[in-house]
Design an enzyme around this catalytic site. Structure first.
Site, PDB file in Angstrom:
ATOM      1  CD  GLU A   1      -3.104  -0.678   0.124  1.00  0.00           C
ATOM      2  OE1 GLU A   1      -3.098   0.461  -0.385  1.00  0.00           O
ATOM      3  OE2 GLU A   1      -3.921  -1.559  -0.197  1.00  0.00           O
TER       4      GLU A   1
ATOM      5  CD  GLU B   1       5.152 -21.528  10.781  1.00  0.00           C
ATOM      6  OE1 GLU B   1       5.219 -21.793  11.994  1.00  0.00           O
ATOM      7  OE2 GLU B   1       4.222 -20.904  10.268  1.00  0.00           O
TER       8      GLU B   1
END
Length: 271
Positions: free
Chosen positions: A78, A109
């Protein structure tokens, strides 16, 4: 047991009606902002060190897995349209790569070495900052990444939702937003995810303001990527210059940003 894995304060959820479920979720969500408030000093300390490094050309990296990684990517993605900054000023990296944005990648992960390799793919220098995001504070991908970054001289911080975690111990500026048990036990996309989003909003917004990407309270460098934003930019120019909508819009489209349009108008007026 960690707070994020502790049992919900509610039970027999399947027996509750929809209104009751929504009420209790909302009650839990109300706790998040207060938990973030308790970490304002920690957030301030981190941002205060990010800004001067970015003024010297440094970038901001977010690293995370699962929901945490997706939230980092969301915040990073953004920044260019909102503040008109290059796409690589703020970079979101998720364990498992871009395919993990939509679909979980098995065991991604658990590799403590991969995050640093992922960062290196973008290049790095001593003015960069790496923020590890992990609700549990125990994700090997994230811990390994911030440790390697710190050893390389980069600034390191983290956002976690447990106290005294290995992740917090690995960074210089930990942010520990402890929001309590999730409504659905262990579902950290809920309160923990909301807390992480709030903190990320604070970090990126405050940093961009201090880097001069906001004037007054306006996004003067936003990208004009759709009609709504052109209309918003036109209104900003009208307020700043006193021009009517037609001339303000023309000036905006000619110069490509609110900042440049207002500067061009001011220079012409002065001339």
């Amino acid at each position: 047991m960690s707070t994020t894995e502790s049992s919900s304060l509610y039970d027999n959820l399947e027996k509750m009606d929809v209104g009751t479920l929504l009420h209790h979720i909302n009650e839990e969500d109300k706790k998040v902002a207060h938990a973030v408030e308790g970490q304002l000093k920690a957030i301030e300390a981190l941002v205060s060190h990010i800004v001067p490094r970015m003024e010297k050309g440094g970038r901001l990296f977010y690293i995370g897995a699962g929901t945490s990684g997706r939230l980092g990517i969301l915040d990073a993605s953004e920044c260019p349209p909102t503040y008109g900054v290059p796409f690589d000023w703020v970079v979101g990296i998720i364990a498992g790569g871009d395919q993990a944005i939509r679909k979980a990648v098995e065991n991604a992960e658990d590799d403590p070495n991969q995050a640093w390799q992922d960062i290196q793919a973008f290049g790095f220098d001593e003015n960069d900052t790496v923020i590890g995001i992990a609700a549990s504070g125990t994700t090997p991908y994230v811990i390994g990444g911030v440790k390697a970054a710190r050893e390389a001289g980069l600034l390191t911080g983290c956002i976690t939702c447990n106290s005294n975690t290995p992740l917090a111990a690995a960074v210089e500026y930990p942010i520990e937003v402890v929001v309590g048990p999730e409504f659905v036990t262990g579902s950290t996309r809920m309160k923990a995810g909301t807390a992480q989003k709030l903190v990320l909003n604070m970090i990126s917004t405050t940093t961009m303001i201090k880097l001069g990407r906001v004037k007054g309270n306006k996004m003067v460098d936003m990208q004009l990527s759709n009609a709504k934003l052109v209309k918003r930019g036109t209104k900003m120019i009208m307020e700043a210059t006193g021009l009517d909508a037609e001339h303000a819009s023309s000036l905006l489209l000619e110069h490509g940003s609110v900042r440049k349009a207002v500067e061009a108008y001011s220079n012409t007026f002065k001339g």
